[in-house]
Write a protein that holds these residues in place. Structure first.
Motif, mmCIF file in Angstrom:
data_model
loop_
_atom_site.group_PDB
_atom_site.id
_atom_site.type_symbol
_atom_site.label_atom_id
_atom_site.label_comp_id
_atom_site.label_asym_id
_atom_site.label_seq_id
_atom_site.Cartn_x
_atom_site.Cartn_y
_atom_site.Cartn_z
ATOM 1 N N GLN A 220 -4.556 6.039 -5.139
ATOM 2 C CA GLN A 220 -3.112 5.890 -4.906
ATOM 3 C C GLN A 220 -2.366 5.791 -6.227
ATOM 4 O O GLN A 220 -1.317 6.412 -6.415
ATOM 5 N N GLY B 98 -7.071 5.040 1.556
ATOM 6 C CA GLY B 98 -6.804 3.661 1.176
ATOM 7 C C GLY B 98 -7.359 3.233 -0.166
ATOM 8 O O GLY B 98 -7.350 2.047 -0.490
ATOM 9 N N GLU C 91 -5.171 8.684 0.671
ATOM 10 C CA GLU C 91 -4.996 8.645 2.127
ATOM 11 C C GLU C 91 -6.068 7.799 2.809
ATOM 12 O O GLU C 91 -5.845 7.288 3.906
ATOM 13 N N ARG D 208 3.497 1.633 -4.727
ATOM 14 C CA ARG D 208 3.635 0.419 -3.916
ATOM 15 C C ARG D 208 2.373 0.151 -3.085
ATOM 16 O O ARG D 208 1.945 -0.982 -2.936
ATOM 17 N N LYS D 209 1.779 1.210 -2.549
ATOM 18 C CA LYS D 209 0.557 1.042 -1.755
ATOM 19 C C LYS D 209 -0.580 0.505 -2.632
ATOM 20 O O LYS D 209 -1.313 -0.388 -2.215
ATOM 21 N N GLN E 231 -2.439 -3.574 -2.782
ATOM 22 C CA GLN E 231 -3.878 -3.839 -2.697
ATOM 23 C C GLN E 231 -4.389 -4.587 -3.925
ATOM 24 O O GLN E 231 -5.588 -4.779 -4.082
ATOM 25 N N LYS F 116 6.154 5.539 -3.579
ATOM 26 C CA LYS F 116 5.439 5.256 -2.326
ATOM 27 C C LYS F 116 3.979 4.913 -2.600
ATOM 28 O O LYS F 116 3.471 3.886 -2.139
ATOM 29 N N TRP F 117 3.302 5.748 -3.384
ATOM 30 C CA TRP F 117 1.884 5.536 -3.645
ATOM 31 C C TRP F 117 1.676 4.367 -4.609
ATOM 32 O O TRP F 117 0.686 3.651 -4.506
#
Length: 95
Positions: A20, A15, A13, A45-46, A50, A42-43
């Motif tokens: 993630q 970043g 959360e 992809r995040k 990065q 979801k996580w």
């Protein structure tokens, strides 16, 4: 949620790409959290966004069906001469 997963969530959360990625794998495997592919994706992809290499590779290997579905949806909403072309395979980073 398991103790480790709470720390992964906290880091994710904020970043942290590694947090993630770790949270994503926990969701994919159902380790300490319910097995939820959507949350895992979801996580993942995040983290991949990065530049997390393992997340990028995982998306390439396991996310191909998701990417294919998204390309098909986009193709269905667009018209033009390229509508009949099959989707390109997802690139594998580092190869």
């Amino acid at each position: 949620m398991g103790r480790c997963q709470r720390w992964f969530l906290k880091a994710a959360e904020q970043g942290d790409a590694e947090g993630q990625y770790c949270l994503a794998t926990a969701y994919y495997r159902g380790e300490g959290v319910p097995k939820e592919k959507e949350q895992g994706e979801k996580w993942l992809r995040k983290a991949a966004a990065q530049g997390h290499l393992e997340a990028q590779v995982a998306l390439s290997l396991y996310g191909v069906d998701v990417l294919y579905e998204q390309e098909e949806e986009a193709r269905d909403t667009n018209s033009g001469p390229d509508d009949s072309d099959p989707p390109s395979p997802a690139p594998i980073p580092g190869v």
